[in-house]
Structures are given as structure tokens and as C-alpha cells.
Design a protein around this motif. Structure first.
Motif, PDB file in Angstrom:
ATOM      1  N   LEU A 113       7.498  -3.541  28.764  1.00  0.00           N
ATOM      2  CA  LEU A 113       6.887  -4.253  27.535  1.00  0.00           C
ATOM      3  C   LEU A 113       7.090  -3.346  26.250  1.00  0.00           C
ATOM      4  O   LEU A 113       7.050  -3.687  25.271  1.00  0.00           O
ATOM      5  CB  LEU A 113       5.216  -4.371  27.846  1.00  0.00           C
ATOM      6  CG  LEU A 113       4.922  -5.744  28.722  1.00  0.00           C
ATOM      7  CD1 LEU A 113       3.502  -5.789  28.748  1.00  0.00           C
ATOM      8  CD2 LEU A 113       5.390  -6.811  28.168  1.00  0.00           C
ATOM      9  N   ILE A 143       4.566 -13.516  27.942  1.00  0.00           N
ATOM     10  CA  ILE A 143       5.345 -13.603  26.572  1.00  0.00           C
ATOM     11  C   ILE A 143       6.249 -14.756  26.566  1.00  0.00           C
ATOM     12  O   ILE A 143       7.066 -15.032  27.271  1.00  0.00           O
ATOM     13  CB  ILE A 143       6.140 -12.336  26.324  1.00  0.00           C
ATOM     14  CG1 ILE A 143       5.361 -10.867  26.566  1.00  0.00           C
ATOM     15  CG2 ILE A 143       6.573 -12.127  24.925  1.00  0.00           C
ATOM     16  CD1 ILE A 143       6.275  -9.718  26.027  1.00  0.00           C
ATOM     17  N   PRO A 145       5.639  -9.671  21.281  1.00  0.00           N
ATOM     18  CA  PRO A 145       5.759  -8.278  22.208  1.00  0.00           C
ATOM     19  C   PRO A 145       4.806  -7.425  21.858  1.00  0.00           C
ATOM     20  O   PRO A 145       4.259  -6.507  22.582  1.00  0.00           O
ATOM     21  CB  PRO A 145       7.148  -7.823  22.138  1.00  0.00           C
ATOM     22  CG  PRO A 145       7.960  -8.912  21.653  1.00  0.00           C
ATOM     23  CD  PRO A 145       6.871  -9.813  20.878  1.00  0.00           C
ATOM     24  N   GLN A 146       4.435  -7.342  20.273  1.00  0.00           N
ATOM     25  CA  GLN A 146       3.565  -6.447  20.013  1.00  0.00           C
ATOM     26  C   GLN A 146       2.003  -6.724  20.677  1.00  0.00           C
ATOM     27  O   GLN A 146       1.327  -5.650  20.979  1.00  0.00           O
ATOM     28  CB  GLN A 146       3.150  -6.417  18.466  1.00  0.00           C
ATOM     29  CG  GLN A 146       4.861  -6.060  17.761  1.00  0.00           C
ATOM     30  CD  GLN A 146       5.173  -4.503  18.199  1.00  0.00           C
ATOM     31  OE1 GLN A 146       4.620  -3.840  18.272  1.00  0.00           O
ATOM     32  NE2 GLN A 146       6.514  -4.442  17.949  1.00  0.00           N
ATOM     33  N   ALA A 154       1.366  -8.435  23.433  1.00  0.00           N
ATOM     34  CA  ALA A 154       1.577  -7.903  24.856  1.00  0.00           C
ATOM     35  C   ALA A 154       1.177  -6.621  25.301  1.00  0.00           C
ATOM     36  O   ALA A 154       0.542  -6.331  25.890  1.00  0.00           O
ATOM     37  CB  ALA A 154       2.927  -8.772  25.390  1.00  0.00           C
ATOM     38  N   ARG A 195       5.736 -12.045  16.502  1.00  0.00           N
ATOM     39  CA  ARG A 195       5.660 -10.554  16.931  1.00  0.00           C
ATOM     40  C   ARG A 195       4.959 -10.595  18.371  1.00  0.00           C
ATOM     41  O   ARG A 195       4.257  -9.743  18.677  1.00  0.00           O
ATOM     42  CB  ARG A 195       4.822 -10.124  15.775  1.00  0.00           C
ATOM     43  CG  ARG A 195       5.473 -10.036  14.469  1.00  0.00           C
ATOM     44  CD  ARG A 195       6.832  -9.272  14.339  1.00  0.00           C
ATOM     45  NE  ARG A 195       6.833  -7.852  14.926  1.00  0.00           N
ATOM     46  CZ  ARG A 195       6.719  -7.026  13.933  1.00  0.00           C
ATOM     47  NH1 ARG A 195       5.973  -7.206  12.589  1.00  0.00           N
ATOM     48  NH2 ARG A 195       6.636  -5.759  14.491  1.00  0.00           N
ATOM     49  N   ASP A 222      11.375  -5.130  19.207  1.00  0.00           N
ATOM     50  CA  ASP A 222      10.788  -6.298  18.184  1.00  0.00           C
ATOM     51  C   ASP A 222      10.636  -5.391  16.882  1.00  0.00           C
ATOM     52  O   ASP A 222      10.797  -6.009  15.697  1.00  0.00           O
ATOM     53  CB  ASP A 222       9.453  -6.764  18.861  1.00  0.00           C
ATOM     54  CG  ASP A 222       8.538  -7.458  17.806  1.00  0.00           C
ATOM     55  OD1 ASP A 222       9.025  -8.519  17.524  1.00  0.00           O
ATOM     56  OD2 ASP A 222       7.604  -6.903  17.352  1.00  0.00           O
ATOM     57  N   GLY A 246       2.368   1.937  12.811  1.00  0.00           N
ATOM     58  CA  GLY A 246       2.835   0.520  13.437  1.00  0.00           C
ATOM     59  C   GLY A 246       1.940   0.008  14.528  1.00  0.00           C
ATOM     60  O   GLY A 246       1.826  -0.827  14.844  1.00  0.00           O
ATOM     61  N   ASN A 258       8.465  -2.345   6.620  1.00  0.00           N
ATOM     62  CA  ASN A 258       8.988  -1.907   7.946  1.00  0.00           C
ATOM     63  C   ASN A 258       9.962  -0.962   7.636  1.00  0.00           C
ATOM     64  O   ASN A 258      10.545  -0.889   6.680  1.00  0.00           O
ATOM     65  CB  ASN A 258       9.459  -3.266   8.598  1.00  0.00           C
ATOM     66  CG  ASN A 258       8.471  -4.235   9.191  1.00  0.00           C
ATOM     67  OD1 ASN A 258       7.700  -3.856  10.025  1.00  0.00           O
ATOM     68  ND2 ASN A 258       8.455  -5.331   8.612  1.00  0.00           N
ATOM     69  N   LEU A 295      10.325  -3.995  24.906  1.00  0.00           N
ATOM     70  CA  LEU A 295      10.330  -5.282  24.156  1.00  0.00           C
ATOM     71  C   LEU A 295       9.586  -4.859  22.798  1.00  0.00           C
ATOM     72  O   LEU A 295      10.385  -5.505  21.767  1.00  0.00           O
ATOM     73  CB  LEU A 295       9.395  -6.358  24.777  1.00  0.00           C
ATOM     74  CG  LEU A 295      10.335  -6.962  26.059  1.00  0.00           C
ATOM     75  CD1 LEU A 295       9.447  -7.983  26.940  1.00  0.00           C
ATOM     76  CD2 LEU A 295      11.387  -7.574  25.502  1.00  0.00           C
ATOM     77  N   ALA A 296       8.515  -4.246  22.854  1.00  0.00           N
ATOM     78  CA  ALA A 296       7.867  -4.093  21.419  1.00  0.00           C
ATOM     79  C   ALA A 296       8.860  -2.902  20.587  1.00  0.00           C
ATOM     80  O   ALA A 296       8.640  -3.483  19.451  1.00  0.00           O
ATOM     81  CB  ALA A 296       6.495  -3.181  21.870  1.00  0.00           C
ATOM     82  N   PHE A 341       6.020   1.122  10.385  1.00  0.00           N
ATOM     83  CA  PHE A 341       5.761   0.793   9.175  1.00  0.00           C
ATOM     84  C   PHE A 341       5.201   1.524   8.311  1.00  0.00           C
ATOM     85  O   PHE A 341       4.411   2.462   8.762  1.00  0.00           O
ATOM     86  CB  PHE A 341       4.625  -0.453   9.351  1.00  0.00           C
ATOM     87  CG  PHE A 341       4.445  -1.409   8.139  1.00  0.00           C
ATOM     88  CD1 PHE A 341       5.052  -2.729   8.094  1.00  0.00           C
ATOM     89  CD2 PHE A 341       3.575  -1.155   7.209  1.00  0.00           C
ATOM     90  CE1 PHE A 341       4.957  -3.494   7.050  1.00  0.00           C
ATOM     91  CE2 PHE A 341       3.507  -2.191   6.181  1.00  0.00           C
ATOM     92  CZ  PHE A 341       3.993  -3.247   6.033  1.00  0.00           C
ATOM     93  N   VAL A 363       1.426  -5.219  11.393  1.00  0.00           N
ATOM     94  CA  VAL A 363       0.759  -5.454  12.610  1.00  0.00           C
ATOM     95  C   VAL A 363      -0.166  -4.242  13.312  1.00  0.00           C
ATOM     96  O   VAL A 363      -0.693  -4.804  14.138  1.00  0.00           O
ATOM     97  CB  VAL A 363       1.816  -6.053  13.768  1.00  0.00           C
ATOM     98  CG1 VAL A 363       2.503  -7.460  13.264  1.00  0.00           C
ATOM     99  CG2 VAL A 363       2.672  -5.254  14.357  1.00  0.00           C
ATOM    100  N   ARG A 396       1.829  -8.114   6.680  1.00  0.00           N
ATOM    101  CA  ARG A 396       3.120  -7.603   7.445  1.00  0.00           C
ATOM    102  C   ARG A 396       3.055  -6.472   8.543  1.00  0.00           C
ATOM    103  O   ARG A 396       3.748  -6.337   9.324  1.00  0.00           O
ATOM    104  CB  ARG A 396       4.130  -7.443   6.288  1.00  0.00           C
ATOM    105  CG  ARG A 396       4.567  -8.594   5.653  1.00  0.00           C
ATOM    106  CD  ARG A 396       5.730  -8.176   4.599  1.00  0.00           C
ATOM    107  NE  ARG A 396       5.332  -7.045   3.695  1.00  0.00           N
ATOM    108  CZ  ARG A 396       6.056  -6.298   3.201  1.00  0.00           C
ATOM    109  NH1 ARG A 396       7.446  -6.032   3.661  1.00  0.00           N
ATOM    110  NH2 ARG A 396       5.855  -5.299   2.431  1.00  0.00           N
TER     111      ARG A 396
END
Lengths: 450, 245
Positions: free
Chosen positions: B231, A404, A386-387, A389, A384, B238, B200, B135, B234-235, B154, A360, A358
Motif C-alpha cells: 500500500l 482498492i 491509494p491515499q 487505503a 486518489r 499515486d 502530503g 503537488n 501504491l500511495a 504537496f 489530500v 487538491r
């Protein structure tokens, strides 16, 4: 009484298996879970019934591929294997395999954390412990705990012949308490690196606790190591690979030494990590008393398991699918990719379900920097996306090369429309299952192959 | 600090790196480089003595139990004085996970109490129950000079970290467990010394927080132009979504 209970539990669990097949469920371990719930001794009883006994394989990386090679060796030796080839490698999956398959030889890949619970039940003729890397820390806590569990296994008479990786100090060290440990390794110092990769595990001399020093690193912390205070270091391997020549995504050639005899091997699987899988499989074969000539030819004939560098046709193009699930494994795949002379398009699919890990974080320990010198668009997909990328951006890959698309079918279309080069797909575990389903749906993979 | 320069001291990069701590360093160095600020990273390993004035930012990540114990001993024996001086001088010290525990007064390992640096007014105990894993999202309240905002990441820790009276948490838990699973607090901050369980890794998922650390480390006089953070945003979104926000 026990026999009756097992028979009854078997009948009920078989019924469940038939029912699941009728509704088209791929729940591979559920019937096994029913069986062990109704008759906890069933695994031991059914394993004891295997005429030629069984063998167990555990490792962080390469279990499924190594077992595919061992299966090929066993079948060349005339055995019919009872083998959890789909990779369901906890108690339920192994019970289900014993329940549904017929044969005279059991071959089981076993999850690292289930090994100490399952070996006393399976009582294998030989146990192969191939490597230990950090993997999915959210599921398993830290590596130290696995080493302690494995130590108990290696020291137990239940494990049979213990086959260990001489090049992995975390694993080779377990030989100290084993009855007659048997070692395999790579003997070629012209390959690998002089310096460690990032995120290599640390290993120290068990006597003086000084960090081992290395003359060569092959894969992560696997290599040629010694104690600078002169305490025992890497054991001499009984089975080894030398004169290794890697040929990018196409495969490799090496000399396999077994029992003092050399055999040239052309492996259809790419990368140094698959050379390790092959030598490990050969060592297990030797420990099981199989003839070296049989072993060498069987290894050459092994092709990839799904998602382990297998080539399929997608959108009329050659595509290689290579599972990535932890930094060490991903690094080997990335290195193989970077060494490949072709200009490959790339699709990376990152999920973070329980089976993927879980957390990343691990993508930051993998050397995606190796892709910076290549060209072409890298499509990032999965839950996931975006991670991965962002990871690529900080690895030095130009933002205009990063696309993406979280939705997998759309991402696959995008990746196949880029050019006509070979497409390389790097999925995490559940992403690989989703991809397989998608390819079956597109008619590009048959159920039988999947 | 030196002009147009971020000098990072990476503490025990070979031992304390298990939660991809390299990602934090990568984000700090890249975001400086993209702005024309030279970033250097110096590994400070077991036995290495530290010049307290030679670094603007110290980073300490997480490790396995045995490694963390060896580093704790080395910190107290070899580095405590210099790191304390650096902290008082206003250098940034960021400790993540095990690094956070080592910034406190002590932490418990099995039946043993292992001394830490005492830079943060916290102590870490073992409590029955599972590791705190998952998370997490926390909110910084914008008080005491922190920029305010939400951090996502995380967490994965067995230890429960307790704030002593008067200690300031880094943030309030929105989703996840935080310091001890019950107080609702996460991390601890004392001026420029920060400890947190968020990986994370932390800084890739929260680029805005990385910029705040850089600003503190290089000084207010150094301007940090806005970067193209599409980016990064976005991350961040996410990671928030993964935490349930």
C-alpha cells in the motif's frame, strides 16, 4: 441607465441559461457570471427587489443542510424562496439564482471567502455565521484570514441581525463588534467529549490571549469554553438544544429552546453536527421573526439534501451517502458511523480536484481510527484511492479489509456485492457529483431528486 | 539512543500541526512497532524545557502565522540550547513547512524578521507573488549519505527560503516550486537535521524516507527488516503521478 443595463444583461444571461439547459449542461453559475460581468450591480439590484428581503448563511461545514432547514422554515411561514439550493455559493451562483428563480424571499448559502464581498450587495435581514474549521488550505490559505474577513462582515450594518454560534469561540468572538448579536448553541453536557479531538482549532481569550479551557467538546473545537482568567467566554445562547439523544444513522432527538419555550424535536438527520445545523437554522428563523412553533415543526420535516446522509437504494440495498470534505466534518460522520449499531459496509471515494481540495493531507487529520473496531470490507475508490487505503492501514484497519478500486462503477459493484447490510458511502465533493451521475445512469436516482 | 527504542519529541503538537503533521508521527511510530522497536511520542509544548539526550528524533510541523510566531519565541527562549546540542549529537531533527522555516536563521512575517534556531543555514523572506501551492516531487541525489530517491508531496507556503552559500539542499525540484520557486532546490539538510516544504503528509507518501530517518535515529546497529509495503508503494506512486511524474 443602470436599470436598462441590468435589464439587457438579464435578457442575455437568461438566454444563456436556456441555451445551457438545451445542451443539457449543468453549469449552474455560468449565466450568473455573464450577468455580473455585463452589469456588476445586478446582484444588489435584484436582491433589493425581493419583497421579504433575504438571509445569508455561511460556515465551513453544514451550509447546504442548514439552508435546506431554513428553506423548510421559510416555506412553512408562507414564503416562496429564491435559494441557491444546488450549493453554487460564489457570486456567479448567487447571481444565477437571482436570475432564474422567482420568489419573495432570498436564501443564500455563501462561500466563506465570498461573504465579505457579497453581504454588502445582498444586504440581508440576517446573517448566520455557523462555524469555522480548517478546510482546503490549498484554496484559501489559513483560517486567520477568513476570521478577519468575517469580522468586517459582523461589524457592518449591511449584515442585518448577526446570528452566531456561541459554542465556536472563533465565531462567537465576532459578536463583540456586532450591533445586537444573537447566539445559538448546545446546552447538554452529557454528550460530546471531555477531551479535544485531534486537529481541533486553537482558540484563545481575545483579552489575555490565554487558551480557552473547555468543560465539554461537542464537535471539534465547538463546545463549552471559558477563560481561566475570568474574561468573557462562551455567551449564553438565545436558541439552544438540550437533552440530545443520538440514534446512529437514523437521526436524533433533542429539546429545542426558543424564546424561553421548549419544543421536542425528532430530527431525521444523523449526528451531533446535524443537531448544530438544526439549532442554527432555528436561530436564524427566530432572528427573522418567525414563530417558534412553525420553526420546530418545519425542522422535523426536513429530509437530507443529496449526499448529506440521504438514503437511496443501490443494488437493492439501503445506502447512505455522506459527504466528507475536511477533518472536522469527516470526524462527525465517522463518529456517527462508529456509534451506529448496524454493521455497515463502506465505500470511501477520494478525489483531489479544486473543489475537493487538491491537498489530500487532511485525511490524516480525520479519525479513521474510529473504524478499526468495525468489521467488513472497506472499498477505497476515486482518483486518489491509494491515499485513503494507506490512511486506513495506519488507522489500524487490517489490510485484508481494505480493497482498492479506483474506477467508481466497478468500486460500487464491489461494495454492493459484499453483503446485504446497509452501504455507507463517503465521497469528497467532486466524487459525490460523479456518484450522483452514476446513480442517475443506473436508474437508481431520478434527475429530479438529484 | 536507547536500545530497540525510538523516542520522538513532538514539538508544539497543539500549535504546529496544520498540514496533518500527525500523519508523519503515525508513520514513524507504526513502522517501528511493526518491527518490534518501541516508539514513544512526547509532546513538547510552549514553555516546556527539553532534556536534549531524552529523544532520538524531534519533529516540528507547520502552523498558522500567530501560532508560528509564539512557537518561534519559545524555541529561541526555552529550547534552542537543547535542540542545538541534540543536533550536534546526531539526533534526527525533521522540520516540515513552518518547522523548516523555524530551523533556519530567521523568517519574515509581514515587515518583521523573526529569529529561528539557526540549525540550517537558510533564511526565509516574503516576496511579492502568490503562495507556492501544489503537488511537488524532488530528487535526492544520493550524495552525503542520503539514500537517493524521489520524494513526492504537496507544498503550500508564502515564504521563500534561500540557501546561504555552502548550504546543502535536501533535493532538486522535478515538479513544483521548491524553496523559492526559482532556484530549483527544495529543503535543506545538515547532517541529521532536515527541513522541507513537503507535506502530503511527507512520510506516508514516502515510506522509504521514513525508514531512513528511523535508521539514523536508532543507529546503524539496529536492523530494520523489510515490511509489507504494497500500500505504501501504491500511495507513493499515486503521489508521484499527482505531481506529474
Amino acid at each position: 441607465m443602470s436599470r436598462l443595463r441590468i435589464a439587457l444583461a438579464t435578457a442575455i444571461a437568461r438566454l444563456a441559461a436556456v441555451g445551457l439547459r438545451l445542451v443539457g449542461s449543468g453549469a449552474t453559475s455560468l449565466p450568473g457570471k455573464i450577468l455580473t460581468r455585463l452589469a456588476p450591480e445586478a446582484i444588489a439590484a435584484k436582491a433589493a427587489n425581493l419583497e421579504r428581503g433575504c438571509a445569508v448563511v455561511s460556515a465551513t461545514n453544514g451550509k447546504t443542510t442548514t439552508c435546506a432547514m431554513v428553506a423548510s422554515i421559510l416555506s412553512a411561514d408562507g414564503a416562496t424562496t429564491v435559494h441557491n439550493r444546488a450549493g453554487a455559493n460564489m457570486a456567479g451562483g448567487i447571481a444565477a439564482t437571482l436570475l432564474t428563480e422567482e420568489g419573495d424571499f432570498g436564501l443564500f448559502e455563501v462561500d466563506e471567502f465570498w461573504l465579505d464581498g457579497l453581504v454588502p450587495q445582498l444586504r440581508p435581514r440576517a446573517t448566520l455565521l455557523a462555524n469555522l474549521f480548517r478546510d482546503q488550505l490549498d484554496r484559501y490559505g489559513e483560517l486567520d484570514q477568513i476570521i478577519e474577513r468575517w469580522r468586517r462582515v459582523a461589524e457592518s450594518p449591511d449584515a442585518g441581525s448577526v446570528v452566531l454560534n456561541a459554542d465556536d469561540p472563533l465565531v462567537a468572538g465576532l459578536g463583540a463588534g456586532a450591533e445586537k448579536p444573537f447566539y445559538f448553541g448546545i446546552e447538554d453536557e452529557t454528550i460530546g467529549e471531555a477531551n479535544p479531538q485531534h486537529a481541533s482549532e486553537q482558540a484563545q481569550c481575545p483579552v489575555c490571549h490565554k487558551q480557552f479551557s473547555y468543560s465539554r467538546y461537542f464537535v471539534g473545537h465547538l463546545g463549552h469554553y471559558s477563560c481561566s482568567n475570568g474574561h468573557p467566554g462562551r455567551p449564553a445562547p438565545d436558541v439552544s438544544a438540550s437533552s440530545v439523544a443520538l440514534d446512529g444513522l437514523r437521526g436524533s432527538r433533542f429539546t429545542l429552546r426558543m424564546g424561553g419555550e421548549d419544543f421536542p424535536v425528532a430530527l431525521q438527520l444523523p449526528g451531533l453536527y446535524n443537531v448544530y445545523n438544526a439549532v442554527a437554522a432555528a436561530a436564524l428563523g427566530v432572528a427573522l421573526g418567525i414563530q417558534p412553533t412553525v420553526i420546530a415543526s418545519a425542522i422535523e420535516q426536513t429530509s437530507a439534501a443529496f449526499g448529506r446522509a440521504e438514503t437511496v437504494q443501490i443494488g437493492g440495498r439501503d445506502a447512505s451517502i455522506m459527504l466528507v470534505k475536511n477533518p472536522a466534518g469527516a470526524n462527525e460522520v465517522l463518529r456517527t458511523l462508529a456509534d451506529d449499531p448496524g454493521d455497515n459496509d463502506l465505500l470511501i471515494i477520494l478525489n483531489s480536484r479544486i473543489a475537493d481540495g487538491r491537498d489530500v493531507s487532511w485525511i490524516w487529520d480525520a479519525d479513521f481510527e474510529l473504524l478499526a473496531a468495525s468489521s467488513g470490507v472497506i472499498v477505497c475508490s476515486g482518483e486518489r484511492a491509494p491515499q485513503i487505503a494507506l490512511r486506513l492501514k495506519y488507522a489500524g484497519i487490517a489490510p485484508e479489509r481494505i480493497a482498492i478500486e479506483a474506477d467508481l462503477p466497478t468500486a460500487l459493484e464491489l461494495a454492493t456485492s459484499n453483503s446485504s447490510e446497509r452501504l455507507v458511502i463517503l465521497p469528497t465533493y467532486t466524487a459525490m457529483l460523479a456518484l450522483r451521475e452514476l446513480l442517475v445512469g443506473r436508474g437508481e436516482l431520478t434527475e429530479a431528486l438529484a | 539512543m536507547a536500545d530497540g527504542q525510538l523516542r520522538i519529541g513532538a514539538l508544539y503538537p497543539n500549535e504546529m500541526n496544520i498540514y496533518a503533521d500527525r500523519g508523519n508521527i503515525a508513520v514513524l511510530t507504526a513502522r517501528c512497532r511493526w518491527r518490534g522497536i518501541e516508539a514513544t511520542v512526547t509532546a513538547l509544548g510552549l514553555g516546556d524545557e527539553i532534556d536534549s539526550d531524552a529523544f532520538d528524533l524531534f519533529y516540528l510541523g507547520g502552523g498558522q502565522d500567530d501560532d508560528q510566531r509564539r512557537c518561534a519565541e519559545d524555541l529561541v527562549a526555552v529550547k534552542k540550547e537543547a535542540l542545538t546540542a541534540a543536533s550536534q549529537r546526531g539526533a534526527v531533527l525533521l522540520g516540515v513547512c513552518g518547522g523548516y522555516q523555524l530551523f533556519g536563521h530567521w523568517y519574515e512575517l509581514e515587515d518583521e524578521r523573526i529569529e529561528g534556531l539557526g540549525l540550517l543555514d537558510v533564511e526565509t523572506v516574503r516576496a511579492p507573488g502568490a503562495r507556492l501551492i501544489g503537488n511537488i516531487a524532488i530528487e535526492l541525489d544520493g550524495g552525503d549519505g542520503d539514500p537517493g530517491g524521489i520524494l513526492a508531496g504537496f507544498e503550500n507556503h508564502g515564504g521563500r527560503t534561500l540557501l546561504r552559500p555552502g548550504a546543502t539542499p535536501l533535493g532538486r525540484v522535478l515538479k513544483g516550486h521548491g524553496n523559492d520557486g526559482s532556484s530549483g532546490f527544495e529543503g535543506c539538510r545538515s547532517a541529521h537535521t532536515i527541513g522541507t516544504y513537503l507535506h502530503g503528509p511527507l512520510l506516508p507518501a514516502n515510506a522509504w524516507f521514513a525508514d531512513w530517518l528511523i535508521q539514523m535515529a536508532v543507529g546503524e546497529a539496529q536492523s530494520l527488516p523489510q515490511l509489507d509495503d504494497d500500500l505504501e508503494e501504491l500511495a507513493h506512486a499515486d503521489a508521484l503521478k499527482a505531481a506529474g511524474l
